[in-house]
Design a protein around this motif. Sequence first.
Motif, short mmCIF file in Angstrom:
data_model
loop_
_atom_site.label_atom_id
_atom_site.label_comp_id
_atom_site.label_asym_id
_atom_site.label_seq_id
_atom_site.Cartn_x
_atom_site.Cartn_y
_atom_site.Cartn_z
N GLY A 57 54.42 45.90 -85.21
CA GLY A 57 53.16 46.36 -84.64
C GLY A 57 52.61 47.46 -85.54
N HIS A 58 51.59 48.11 -85.04
CA HIS A 58 50.95 49.11 -85.89
C HIS A 58 51.48 50.51 -85.61
CE1 HIS A 58 47.34 46.24 -86.73
NE2 HIS A 58 48.47 45.84 -87.25
N HIS A 59 52.81 50.67 -85.65
CA HIS A 59 53.36 52.01 -85.48
C HIS A 59 52.94 52.89 -86.66
CE1 HIS A 59 55.83 51.46 -81.97
NE2 HIS A 59 56.28 50.32 -82.46
N MET A 79 54.39 43.89 -90.96
CA MET A 79 53.95 42.50 -90.76
C MET A 79 52.45 42.52 -90.43
SD MET A 79 55.59 39.61 -88.27
CE MET A 79 54.36 39.64 -87.00
N SER A 80 51.67 42.87 -91.43
CA SER A 80 50.22 42.97 -91.27
C SER A 80 49.60 42.99 -92.66
CB SER A 80 49.84 44.26 -90.55
OG SER A 80 50.19 45.38 -91.34
N ALA A 81 48.32 42.65 -92.70
CA ALA A 81 47.59 42.83 -93.96
C ALA A 81 47.10 44.26 -94.04
CB ALA A 81 46.43 41.85 -94.03
N GLY A 82 46.59 44.76 -92.91
CA GLY A 82 46.07 46.12 -92.87
C GLY A 82 47.21 47.13 -93.03
N TYR A 83 46.88 48.25 -93.63
CA TYR A 83 47.93 49.27 -93.81
C TYR A 83 47.42 50.67 -93.50
CZ TYR A 83 45.69 49.06 -98.44
OH TYR A 83 44.77 49.02 -99.45
N VAL A 104 48.70 35.43 -96.52
CA VAL A 104 49.17 34.41 -95.58
C VAL A 104 48.31 34.35 -94.31
CG1 VAL A 104 51.55 34.37 -96.38
CG2 VAL A 104 50.92 35.98 -94.59
N LEU A 105 47.55 35.41 -94.05
CA LEU A 105 46.71 35.39 -92.85
C LEU A 105 45.22 35.22 -93.15
CD1 LEU A 105 45.53 38.37 -93.15
CD2 LEU A 105 47.42 39.06 -91.70
N THR A 106 44.90 35.11 -94.43
CA THR A 106 43.48 35.07 -94.82
C THR A 106 42.73 33.94 -94.11
OG1 THR A 106 43.99 36.04 -96.95
CG2 THR A 106 41.94 34.79 -96.80
N GLY A 240 37.46 43.27 -89.47
CA GLY A 240 38.19 44.23 -90.31
C GLY A 240 39.05 45.14 -89.44
N ARG A 241 38.50 46.31 -89.14
CA ARG A 241 39.19 47.25 -88.26
C ARG A 241 38.17 47.88 -87.33
NH1 ARG A 241 43.35 45.17 -88.78
NH2 ARG A 241 45.30 45.95 -89.63
N GLY A 242 38.58 48.13 -86.08
CA GLY A 242 37.67 48.62 -85.06
C GLY A 242 36.88 49.86 -85.46
N PRO A 288 40.66 39.75 -78.29
CA PRO A 288 41.58 40.89 -78.46
C PRO A 288 42.43 40.86 -79.74
CG PRO A 288 42.47 39.34 -76.87
CD PRO A 288 41.15 38.78 -77.30
N HIS A 289 41.82 41.10 -80.86
CA HIS A 289 42.51 41.21 -82.16
C HIS A 289 43.46 40.02 -82.38
CE1 HIS A 289 43.83 44.37 -85.36
NE2 HIS A 289 43.94 43.14 -85.83
N LEU A 290 42.84 38.85 -82.41
CA LEU A 290 43.63 37.60 -82.53
C LEU A 290 43.51 36.97 -83.90
CD1 LEU A 290 42.75 35.92 -79.08
CD2 LEU A 290 44.84 37.14 -79.71
N GLY A 291 42.91 37.69 -84.85
CA GLY A 291 42.61 37.09 -86.16
C GLY A 291 43.77 36.33 -86.78
N SER A 292 44.95 36.92 -86.77
CA SER A 292 46.09 36.26 -87.42
C SER A 292 46.98 35.55 -86.41
CB SER A 292 46.90 37.28 -88.21
OG SER A 292 47.48 38.24 -87.34
N ALA A 293 46.52 35.45 -85.16
CA ALA A 293 47.39 34.96 -84.09
C ALA A 293 47.41 33.43 -84.00
CB ALA A 293 46.99 35.59 -82.76
N ASP A 300 54.52 32.71 -90.98
CA ASP A 300 54.44 33.07 -92.41
C ASP A 300 54.47 34.59 -92.60
OD1 ASP A 300 54.24 30.38 -92.91
OD2 ASP A 300 52.07 30.39 -93.26
N MET A 301 53.82 35.31 -91.68
CA MET A 301 53.84 36.77 -91.78
C MET A 301 55.25 37.32 -91.58
SD MET A 301 50.36 37.53 -89.62
CE MET A 301 50.36 39.33 -89.67
N SER A 302 55.97 36.72 -90.62
CA SER A 302 57.34 37.16 -90.36
C SER A 302 58.22 36.91 -91.59
CB SER A 302 57.87 36.39 -89.14
OG SER A 302 59.23 36.62 -88.94
C1 DGY Z 1 46.50 42.59 -89.95
O1 DGY Z 1 47.42 41.92 -90.39
O2 DGY Z 1 46.17 43.66 -90.43
C2 DGY Z 1 45.79 42.02 -88.77
O3 DGY Z 1 44.75 42.82 -88.35
C3 DGY Z 1 46.77 41.78 -87.66
O4 DGY Z 1 47.41 42.96 -87.35
#
Ligand code: DGY
Length: 322
Positions: A57-59, A79-83, A104-106, A240-242, A288-293, A300-302
Amino acid sequence: MSGPNKYRVLVTSNDVSPSGIELLKEKYDVTIIPAAISTREQVLQALPGHDAIFLAGHHVVNKELLDIAGPTLKVVSSMSAGYDHMDIPEIKKRGIKVGNTPNVLTAAVAEVAVMLTLSAARRAHEGRIQIAENKWISTPQWMLGRDLRGSTVGIVGLGNIGQAVVKRLKPFEINRFIYSGHSRKPAGDALGATFVSFTDLLKESDFIIVATPLNGETVNLFSKDTFAQMKKTAILVNVGRGPVVNTDDLVEALQSNTIFAAGLDVMYPEPLPSNHPLLSLPNAVIIPHLGSATVQTRCDMSTTAAQNVINALEGKPLVYEL
Ligand code: DGY
């Protein structure tokens, strides 16, 4: 490292696709926090003594977390593209590797951008409300939407996701793709997209698709001032991001018809409270932030996040290193 001195990997959620977790278990001692959404306290408590952290998650990874992790920590794998949730300079300063899972989530995120663009343009959410309220009248001028055909589409941030959105929207007979960012990109030229200033993008776009990361330059990029420069018929899509979009100003812009509609996969805050004004707007399509879901993308992200851990612990280059 195998045998009694195996490396120790902390996975921050038990709700991760097994593809990556199995890879880690083959080699290391894996601690999995027994919660789908772990709290920061759980992470901080479990962390000391681990060689790697797999962030599901985004800890927030900051000085505090790194201090608590102590000197054993060798790699942070998100496990995210965003950092934007990680203090990259602070992590690297300590000689700790840090990786993410872009690419992998593009496709999955670009698909969601197309879905939101079409749904907002054709008033999908509002149409459903009309049915539920018994207001289905079907007169010729009722519930008219906006055409993609012949439109100008502006992409804010022509990275991998922005480019994938352009590729997917091309068959919709878009008149012109424009994009803003730091500089003109060869990828933009190859796609036939024109580099413009942010101000021109605001003025000229019928659709604006935000696919930019969150950083000091992009936070609140869309606010009262920017909405005022957009076409009254414009549609804003954010994948992108909220915090790139000021939520209060967006609510006001949608309520006052300063812009036509919005499609949001990301927003601020997340999770959005169920009584939030955004949810009462007929011209906001919100998911609800499902882009990569998707099943395959999360698998693939895992795998990629696990491979980043393995490569770092084996002294190899990460698949995606920040
Ligand atoms: C990302 O990978 O950054 C997506 O927003 C999912 O968290």
